[in-house]
Design a protein around this motif. Structure first.
Motif, mmCIF file in Angstrom:
data_model
loop_
_atom_site.group_PDB
_atom_site.id
_atom_site.type_symbol
_atom_site.label_atom_id
_atom_site.label_comp_id
_atom_site.label_asym_id
_atom_site.label_seq_id
_atom_site.Cartn_x
_atom_site.Cartn_y
_atom_site.Cartn_z
ATOM 1 N N GLU A 152 9.967 -6.370 19.188
ATOM 2 C CA GLU A 152 11.026 -7.335 18.898
ATOM 3 C C GLU A 152 12.295 -6.982 19.667
ATOM 4 N N SER A 153 12.499 -5.703 19.919
ATOM 5 C CA SER A 153 13.641 -5.256 20.723
ATOM 6 C C SER A 153 13.275 -3.963 21.435
ATOM 7 N N TRP A 154 14.025 -3.700 22.500
ATOM 8 C CA TRP A 154 13.781 -2.516 23.332
ATOM 9 C C TRP A 154 15.133 -2.041 23.840
ATOM 10 N N HIS A 155 15.598 -0.906 23.342
ATOM 11 C CA HIS A 155 16.898 -0.339 23.714
ATOM 12 C C HIS A 155 16.620 0.906 24.539
ATOM 13 N N ASP A 156 16.913 0.862 25.834
ATOM 14 C CA ASP A 156 16.538 1.925 26.762
ATOM 15 C C ASP A 156 17.774 2.607 27.330
ATOM 16 N N GLU A 157 17.933 3.878 27.020
ATOM 17 C CA GLU A 157 19.043 4.677 27.541
ATOM 18 C C GLU A 157 18.541 5.762 28.501
ATOM 19 N N SER A 158 17.345 5.598 29.037
ATOM 20 C CA SER A 158 16.770 6.638 29.891
ATOM 21 C C SER A 158 17.564 6.843 31.180
ATOM 22 N N ALA A 159 18.393 5.909 31.576
ATOM 23 C CA ALA A 159 19.247 6.097 32.757
ATOM 24 C C ALA A 159 20.218 7.257 32.550
#
Length: 75
Positions: free
Chosen positions: A60-67
């Motif tokens: 439903e959501s995808w929060h990506d802080e891998s940067a």
């Protein structure tokens, strides 16, 4: 739904993941938060990439802080 890296504006809308947030698969620091069936899942960058294709269809959501990993390595 595209599961690309979260835009900067989205980072302000959701709490940032911290060192206390751990990957559900291995216990490493989590850099990705996915919501599936109302349940929050946390993943390190490795496991997020490993499971991204499967989760893409159901998340439903995808929060990506891998940067942040690149930023941390340059510091």
């Amino acid at each position: 739904m595209s599961l690309n890296t979260t835009e900067t504006d989205d980072l302000r809308a959701e709490p940032q993941l911290t060192a206390a947030d751990r990957c559900d698969a291995c216990g490493a620091q989590a850099y990705v938060r996915a919501t599936v069936n109302g349940t929050e899942l946390l993943f390190c960058a490795h496991h997020a990439k490993k499971h991204q294709q499967k989760l893409e269809a159901i998340a439903e959501s995808w929060h990506d802080e891998s940067a942040r990993l690149l930023e941390d390595s340059r510091a």
